[in-house]
Design a protein around this motif. Structure first.
Motif, PDB file in Angstrom:
ATOM      1  N   CYS A  66      37.138  43.931  43.978  1.00  0.00           N
ATOM      2  CA  CYS A  66      38.422  43.422  43.472  1.00  0.00           C
ATOM      3  C   CYS A  66      39.575  43.708  44.418  1.00  0.00           C
ATOM      4  O   CYS A  66      40.663  43.179  44.239  1.00  0.00           O
ATOM      5  CB  CYS A  66      38.717  43.978  42.083  1.00  0.00           C
ATOM      6  SG  CYS A  66      38.722  45.784  41.987  1.00  0.00           S
ATOM      7  N   ALA A 125      39.354  31.592  36.364  1.00  0.00           N
ATOM      8  CA  ALA A 125      38.540  32.769  36.072  1.00  0.00           C
ATOM      9  C   ALA A 125      38.420  32.938  34.572  1.00  0.00           C
ATOM     10  O   ALA A 125      39.369  32.683  33.827  1.00  0.00           O
ATOM     11  CB  ALA A 125      39.158  34.019  36.688  1.00  0.00           C
ATOM     12  N   ILE A 130      37.524  37.382  36.827  1.00  0.00           N
ATOM     13  CA  ILE A 130      38.742  37.591  37.598  1.00  0.00           C
ATOM     14  C   ILE A 130      38.499  38.504  38.788  1.00  0.00           C
ATOM     15  O   ILE A 130      39.251  38.468  39.776  1.00  0.00           O
ATOM     16  CB  ILE A 130      39.843  38.196  36.689  1.00  0.00           C
ATOM     17  CG1 ILE A 130      41.195  38.258  37.415  1.00  0.00           C
ATOM     18  CG2 ILE A 130      39.438  39.582  36.205  1.00  0.00           C
ATOM     19  CD1 ILE A 130      41.738  36.938  37.848  1.00  0.00           C
ATOM     20  N   THR A 131      37.453  39.337  38.747  1.00  0.00           N
ATOM     21  CA  THR A 131      37.275  40.374  39.760  1.00  0.00           C
ATOM     22  C   THR A 131      37.223  39.821  41.185  1.00  0.00           C
ATOM     23  O   THR A 131      38.033  40.211  42.029  1.00  0.00           O
ATOM     24  CB  THR A 131      36.030  41.220  39.446  1.00  0.00           C
ATOM     25  OG1 THR A 131      36.081  41.655  38.091  1.00  0.00           O
ATOM     26  CG2 THR A 131      35.976  42.445  40.338  1.00  0.00           C
ATOM     27  N   LEU A 134      40.494  37.970  42.110  1.00  0.00           N
ATOM     28  CA  LEU A 134      41.597  38.867  42.429  1.00  0.00           C
ATOM     29  C   LEU A 134      41.540  39.295  43.888  1.00  0.00           C
ATOM     30  O   LEU A 134      42.572  39.371  44.574  1.00  0.00           O
ATOM     31  CB  LEU A 134      41.557  40.094  41.510  1.00  0.00           C
ATOM     32  CG  LEU A 134      42.633  41.153  41.735  1.00  0.00           C
ATOM     33  CD1 LEU A 134      44.029  40.562  41.554  1.00  0.00           C
ATOM     34  CD2 LEU A 134      42.419  42.337  40.793  1.00  0.00           C
ATOM     35  N   LEU A 151      46.638  30.390  39.520  1.00  0.00           N
ATOM     36  CA  LEU A 151      45.494  31.000  38.843  1.00  0.00           C
ATOM     37  C   LEU A 151      45.523  30.655  37.362  1.00  0.00           C
ATOM     38  O   LEU A 151      46.532  30.870  36.688  1.00  0.00           O
ATOM     39  CB  LEU A 151      45.533  32.520  39.004  1.00  0.00           C
ATOM     40  CG  LEU A 151      44.541  33.318  38.151  1.00  0.00           C
ATOM     41  CD1 LEU A 151      43.101  33.025  38.569  1.00  0.00           C
ATOM     42  CD2 LEU A 151      44.832  34.819  38.235  1.00  0.00           C
ATOM     43  N   TYR A 153      43.641  31.819  34.065  1.00  0.00           N
ATOM     44  CA  TYR A 153      42.808  32.947  33.654  1.00  0.00           C
ATOM     45  C   TYR A 153      42.564  32.878  32.151  1.00  0.00           C
ATOM     46  O   TYR A 153      43.493  32.981  31.348  1.00  0.00           O
ATOM     47  CB  TYR A 153      43.501  34.250  34.037  1.00  0.00           C
ATOM     48  CG  TYR A 153      42.685  35.502  33.833  1.00  0.00           C
ATOM     49  CD1 TYR A 153      41.309  35.460  33.628  1.00  0.00           C
ATOM     50  CD2 TYR A 153      43.296  36.755  33.864  1.00  0.00           C
ATOM     51  CE1 TYR A 153      40.573  36.610  33.444  1.00  0.00           C
ATOM     52  CE2 TYR A 153      42.578  37.917  33.694  1.00  0.00           C
ATOM     53  CZ  TYR A 153      41.216  37.847  33.480  1.00  0.00           C
ATOM     54  OH  TYR A 153      40.485  38.991  33.296  1.00  0.00           O
ATOM     55  N   ASN A 155      40.865  34.153  28.579  1.00  0.00           N
ATOM     56  CA  ASN A 155      40.397  35.347  27.879  1.00  0.00           C
ATOM     57  C   ASN A 155      40.446  35.115  26.380  1.00  0.00           C
ATOM     58  O   ASN A 155      41.090  34.178  25.902  1.00  0.00           O
ATOM     59  CB  ASN A 155      41.283  36.554  28.222  1.00  0.00           C
ATOM     60  CG  ASN A 155      40.926  37.174  29.553  1.00  0.00           C
ATOM     61  OD1 ASN A 155      39.950  37.897  29.672  1.00  0.00           O
ATOM     62  ND2 ASN A 155      41.733  36.873  30.571  1.00  0.00           N
ATOM     63  N   LEU A 167      47.997  41.883  38.166  1.00  0.00           N
ATOM     64  CA  LEU A 167      48.396  40.480  38.270  1.00  0.00           C
ATOM     65  C   LEU A 167      49.908  40.326  38.121  1.00  0.00           C
ATOM     66  O   LEU A 167      50.533  39.520  38.824  1.00  0.00           O
ATOM     67  CB  LEU A 167      47.665  39.652  37.209  1.00  0.00           C
ATOM     68  CG  LEU A 167      46.165  39.464  37.443  1.00  0.00           C
ATOM     69  CD1 LEU A 167      45.513  38.827  36.214  1.00  0.00           C
ATOM     70  CD2 LEU A 167      45.905  38.605  38.671  1.00  0.00           C
ATOM     71  N   ILE A 180      50.656  32.056  37.604  1.00  0.00           N
ATOM     72  CA  ILE A 180      49.542  32.514  36.765  1.00  0.00           C
ATOM     73  C   ILE A 180      49.672  31.896  35.381  1.00  0.00           C
ATOM     74  O   ILE A 180      50.711  32.032  34.723  1.00  0.00           O
ATOM     75  CB  ILE A 180      49.504  34.048  36.651  1.00  0.00           C
ATOM     76  CG1 ILE A 180      49.350  34.686  38.041  1.00  0.00           C
ATOM     77  CG2 ILE A 180      48.352  34.485  35.748  1.00  0.00           C
ATOM     78  CD1 ILE A 180      49.396  36.202  38.025  1.00  0.00           C
ATOM     79  N   HIS A 182      47.877  32.046  31.770  1.00  0.00           N
ATOM     80  CA  HIS A 182      46.928  32.717  30.877  1.00  0.00           C
ATOM     81  C   HIS A 182      46.578  31.766  29.728  1.00  0.00           C
ATOM     82  O   HIS A 182      47.465  31.274  29.030  1.00  0.00           O
ATOM     83  CB  HIS A 182      47.520  34.003  30.316  1.00  0.00           C
ATOM     84  CG  HIS A 182      47.666  35.101  31.321  1.00  0.00           C
ATOM     85  ND1 HIS A 182      46.593  35.828  31.779  1.00  0.00           N
ATOM     86  CD2 HIS A 182      48.765  35.576  31.972  1.00  0.00           C
ATOM     87  CE1 HIS A 182      47.011  36.727  32.653  1.00  0.00           C
ATOM     88  NE2 HIS A 182      48.322  36.595  32.794  1.00  0.00           N
TER      89      HIS A 182
END
Length: 367
Positions: A66, A125, A130-131, A134, A151, A153, A155, A167, A180, A182
């Motif tokens: 990461c 991701a 994400i690892t 990142l 990005l 991401y 979840n 992040l 980013i 989410h």
């Protein structure tokens, strides 16, 4: 796709655990240092394969790095998987001062760095996917001053966001170059589009309303296979070519050995196979059962053949088929040009002829 680096050693080296810290309730970030000064330089997006003995049973697991390429540290993220011996042990018992055994960094989930060129990157991701993303994000933004990165991401909720603080720090550091998004399944979002699962429809909507896909040079996708397939299809539908899309698939999302095709069994008159395996400059010949994978047979002869996931995902067991034919029942790691040159994943390959010869050495790692 860039050709993978196959010059790394597939032998294990000792790493000292420098630090272990929680990133979310069920995931840790492990900082490592080689104990003998060995070379553990890595390319952004690569992974480490660890092995550990659990009551006489050796377990191997691969975890993505990461850290950024120029961060000066070696770190991996390990998320607890229910029933996963290594991940549960790492999350509950691994501590500073302990030692781990790992292969040198491997993997081809990256693109060449071009510091003098303005580039636009897109990353998707899901969860612990994400690892490696990142690592790529950190490296690219630091090494390419004109690069821009978006990005997405996904979840379940805010509490499952790995590296949330990291992040946010990167967003503040590269406020004009990093965006980013989410996407959360359960927690409410101010923008409705950012709530729910990242499926084909969600991805299409993001590309049409929020992401200028025409400017994207390279897209990175890491997560569960269904999500990755949907995203890749959507990206292709919006104009990206396969050479612009790079994948990193979760080994944990893959089933074990697939069912053999009936026709393959019928085409083989006998069950015994004479196999020759070349590794570390030595050729070993032995009889193997046709219903065993090449890797299983080699390990059964105490041959130290390289492997990690045994699911056709990581490519650690890649070798070259010199003689004979095999059926490769699953392949999530090799590119078409590699298969055309005779490379196989030995964990997924079963003999179709009465004699096979495979090479794990120079012939198998300089494609």
């Amino acid at each position: 796709m860039t050709q993978p680096d196959r010059t790394r050693s597939t032998r294990f080296h000792k790493l000292r655990v420098v630090d272990v810290r929680k990133t979310i309730r069920d995931a840790v970030v492990v900082t490592l240092k080689p104990t003998n000064g060995g070379c553990f330089d890595f390319i952004q997006g690569q992974y480490l394969t660890f092995r550990h003995d659990f009551d006489g049973t050796e377990i191997r697991r691969s975890y993505s790095i990461c850290a950024g390429r120029d961060d000066g540290i070696l770190q991996v993220g390990i998320k607890r998987v229910e029933g996963g011996a290594f991940s549960c042990w790492a999350n509950s018992e691994l501590a500073s001062g302990m030692e781990l055994e790992a292969m040198e960094p491997m993997g081809n989930f990256h693109a060449p760095l071009t510091p003098g060129q303005p580039k636009t990157y897109l990353g998707f991701a899901g969860g612990s996917g994400i690892t490696p993303v990142l690592s790529i994000l950190r490296t690219v933004l630091a090494a390419e001053p004109q690069a821009r990165f978006t990005l997405v991401y996904a979840n379940r909720g805010v509490h499952t966001i790995m590296f949330r603080e990291e992040l946010e720090d990167l967003k503040n550091l590269y406020i004009d170059r990093l965006n980013i998004i989410h996407v959360l399944e359960s927690d409410a979002q101010d923008i409705e589009l950012f709530q729910g699962r990242v499926d084909a429809a969600k991805c299409d909507a993001l590309l049409e309303r929020w992401i200028d896909v025409e400017d994207v040079d390279t897209a990175f996708i890491c997560g569960p296979e269904p999500m990755m397939v949907a995203i890749a299809d959507s990206l292709r539908g919006h104009g990206l070519g396969d050479d612009q899309i790079r994948f990193e698939l979760f080994a944990s999302s893959q089933p074990g050995r697939l069912k053999r095709r009936v026709g393959s069994m019928a085409a083989t008159p006998s069950n015994g196979v004479k196999a020759t395996v070349i590794t570390e400059g030595t050729a070993r010949s032995f009889e193997m059962d046709r219903d065993m994978s090449v890797l299983e047979a080699a390990l059964g002869q105490d041959i130290d053949a390289p492997y990690a996931c045994k699911a056709g995902v990581c490519s650690t067991c890649r070798c070259r088929l010199i003689e004979g034919e095999v059926e490769m029942v699953s392949n999530h790691a090799l590119e078409d040009y590699e298969v055309e040159k005779g490379y196989i994943l030995s964990c997924q390959s079963y003999p179709l002829t009465d004699r096979i010869v495979v090479d794990y050495d120079g012939g198998g790692f300089h494609g």
